[in-house]
Design an enzyme around this catalytic site. Structure first.
Site, PDB file in Angstrom:
ATOM      1  CB  CYS A  86     110.626  42.373  43.388  1.00 39.85           C
ATOM      2  SG  CYS A  86     109.028  42.067  42.621  1.00 39.85           S
ATOM      3  CG  HIS A 175     109.858  47.176  44.656  1.00 44.28           C
ATOM      4  ND1 HIS A 175     110.939  46.919  43.847  1.00 44.28           N
ATOM      5  CD2 HIS A 175     108.829  46.475  44.126  1.00 44.28           C
ATOM      6  CE1 HIS A 175     110.579  46.120  42.863  1.00 44.28           C
ATOM      7  NE2 HIS A 175     109.308  45.833  43.009  1.00 44.28           N
ATOM      8  CD  GLU A 177     113.449  49.123  45.131  1.00 43.60           C
ATOM      9  OE1 GLU A 177     113.402  48.507  46.207  1.00 43.60           O
ATOM     10  OE2 GLU A 177     113.128  48.609  44.045  1.00 43.60           O
ATOM     11  CB  SER A 229     128.119  75.009  30.131  1.00 41.61           C
ATOM     12  OG  SER A 229     127.618  74.364  31.287  1.00 41.61           O
ATOM     13  N   GLY A 230     128.852  76.794  32.862  1.00 45.86           N
ATOM     14  CA  GLY A 230     128.207  77.523  33.944  1.00 45.86           C
ATOM     15  C   GLY A 230     127.138  76.685  34.624  1.00 45.86           C
ATOM     16  CG  ASP A 233     126.353  68.052  35.621  1.00 46.78           C
ATOM     17  OD1 ASP A 233     126.010  68.176  36.807  1.00 46.78           O
ATOM     18  OD2 ASP A 233     125.629  67.538  34.751  1.00 46.78           O
ATOM     19  CB  SER A 234     130.666  72.131  32.883  1.00 45.26           C
ATOM     20  OG  SER A 234     130.024  73.372  32.997  1.00 45.26           O
TER      21      SER A 234
END
Ligand code: XMP
Length: 518
Positions: A86, A175, A177, A229-230, A233-234
């Site tokens: 674009c 586009h 994507e 933290s559970g 990610d952590s």
């Protein structure tokens, strides 16, 4: 580990499109590593990155506008294949001596693209046929630059795709994507694998295989702390570190008493007992409740919880002593946000994490996930053998249930909300909806309403259900859950949770509302 460990690197230059992250995600789905950088990255830095290809993103700007984000013509003479999407294509045209003009009609939405040259980008498609694409532009290519040829057209764009074989430069007006271009991924794949000749070596298996020894090398004989933290990610960070350096990695889990039903127990059992992580659990439920007593203001609540968390974490870390590193579950979208030339977005709510700790405690930061999108983190979790219930966990705010109890937090209210929330989670799972939405949870309102149970009049609390769909939490839509499921959840909460006699459904989107109520 660094990007250099992967051969097929793609550079995405960001000119400000809302779709830039989406381009990156699609490229990664094709198993090619990519990074987004601001459009004004220097040519030396680009060379040093050694990309196998460069993608120029879209932009809300017009190339003729004063202040439009531009690039030097030499970008196309580095001997690296380029794909302009674009605005990226218009920019290519403008810089290389073609002509961009205003479309007589703004093209927005689904459009039909006629393929005139079924090679390179369009290999595998048939010449003379048409495909559905997504367009969103006000400008168009009137005359391609010298050396370029049109590859496709649409009813509004005579040059809807173009190429220069000598420069290995390609442009598409649509586009590829977005999902509304069903063959978009094939077109991107043609660019990545065929034109740039990237090996498809970006898999989460190879990520883990490279990350583990690289962490081991970086940490050496030192010790590393990690706040567990559970959440996904952590958890992934903690397990990666455990794999890399075993007991040298110490996870600190602060049970602030604001977690979901059985959550604290589960974290301790699974990570401590089952996986054998070097885990220190800090029981601080009573302390948080004391600090929060009588505090109704949402920002105050968040600040108190944030401060208390940092205070406890720091105290524990000092007790353990001798750590050199702090590991954090920063993800790639956070990194993009911080380097974006559009500037950071406005702060609406203060977020609670370990920010500020590394400097205060003189710890070096380790961010093993900072190149990954959320779905990639989930795949890494799978590679590491984490159970589905952790991998599929919906996001949960750091201040926990405290921001889902409107007004001051009490032990009694926490107990009510925990029960209601557990029912929501159970029924969402049972109906197969839990993983289809971004978040689904209960909120306890400080309102009593009249009800009737048997022959008795009741005067009890109201629970609001919040179920939203979102890509990144920045914007969200409420989800029209099937009436039957809503009915089941409501019935169960009213029948099983003592103190609640009414359930309402939140039908607000973000903006103008937010996902959490506080
Ligand atoms: P809001 O309420 O701002 O939430 O629309 C957007 C997303 O962020 C989550 N959230 C948090 N996550 N610490 C976190 O780690 C926080 O303090 C926090 N506050 C909100 C929220 O659950 C939603 O997914």
């Amino acid at each position: 580990m660094s990007a250099k460990d992967f051969q097929g690197r793609i550079l995405i230059l960001d000119y400000g499109s809302q779709y830039t992250q989406l381009i990156a995600r699609r490229v990664r789905e094709c198993r090619v590593y990519c990074e987004i950088h601001p459009f004004n990255m220097s040519l030396e830095a680009i060379r040093a990155f050694r990309p196998k290809g460069i993608i120029l993103s879209g932009s809300p700007a017009s190339v003729y506008e004063p202040g439009a984000p531009l690039s030097p013509a030499d970008l196309f003479r580095l001997g690296i294949p380029t794909l302009g999407i674009c605005y990226g294509m218009q920019l290519m045209t403008h810089i290389l001596g073609g002509e961009v003009g205003k479309s007589p009609k703004r093209e927005y939405g689904r459009s039909e693209l006629f393929i005139d040259d079924a090679q390179d980008l369009f290999a595998g498609l048939n010449q003379g046929t048409s495909i559905q694409v997504w367009m969103s532009h006000g400008d168009r290519i009137e005359v391609p630059p010298p050396g370029f040829r049109a590859m496709a057209h649409s009813s509004n764009s005579p040059v809807a795709a173009m190429k220069n074989e000598g420069l290995q430069a390609f442009g598409v007006q649509f586009h590829p994507e977005v999902v509304h271009t069903p063959l978009g991924k094939e077109i991107l794949k043609n660019f990545l694998l065929r034109i740039c000749q990237c090996p498809a070596d970006w898999t989460m298996e190879s990520f883990v295989a490279k990350m583990v020894p690289s962490l081991r090398e970086k940490i050496g004989e030192e010790r590393v702390l990690c706040a567990l933290s559970g959440g996904v990610d952590s958890s992934v960070v903690a397990v990666l570190l455990h794999r890399a350096v075993g007991q040298q990695a110490m996870s600190i889990f602060v049970d602030n008493g604001l977690l979901r039903k059985d959550e604290a127990q589960r974290v301790k059992e699974f990570f401590g007992r089952h996986l054998g992580l070097n885990l220190k659990a800090v029981e601080a439920g009573e302390l948080f409740l004391e600090k929060l007593a009588g505090v109704g203001d949402p920002e105050m609540k968040r600040k108190i919880i944030g401060h208390e968390f940092i205070f406890l974490f720091e105290k524990e870390a000092r007790k353990i002593g001798g750590a050199t590193f702090l590991a954090q579950g920063t993800l790639y979208p956070d990194v993009i946000e911080s380097i974006s030339f559009k500037g950071p977005s406005a702060k609406i709510k203060s977020h609670h994490n370990v920010g500020g700790l590394p400097e205060r405690m003189n710890l070096k930061l380790i961010e093993p996930l900072k190149e990954l999108f959320k779905d990639e983190v989930r795949q890494v979790g799978q590679e590491l053998g984490l159970p589905r219930e952790i991998i599929e966990r919906q996001p949960f705010p750091g201040p926990g249930l405290a921001v889902r109890i409107i007004g001051a937090v009490t032990k009694e209210d926490l107990a009510i909300l925990r029960e209601a929330d557990a029912i929501v989670e159970e029924e969402m799972h049972r109906a197969g909806w839990y993983t289809k939405v971004w978040q689904s949870f209960a909120v306890l309102l400080p309102v009593c309403t009249v009800g009737v149970m048997g022959d008795e009049r009741t005067y009890e609390r109201v629970v609001a259900l919040r179920v939203v769909q979102s890509v990144d939490g920045m914007t969200a839509d409420w989800v029209p859950l099937p009436a039957e499921l809503l009915g089941t959840i409501s019935n169960r909460i009213i029948n099983e949770v003592k103190g609640v006699n009414r359930v309402v459904y939140d039908i607000s989107s973000k903006p103008p509302s937010t996902i959490e109520w506080e």
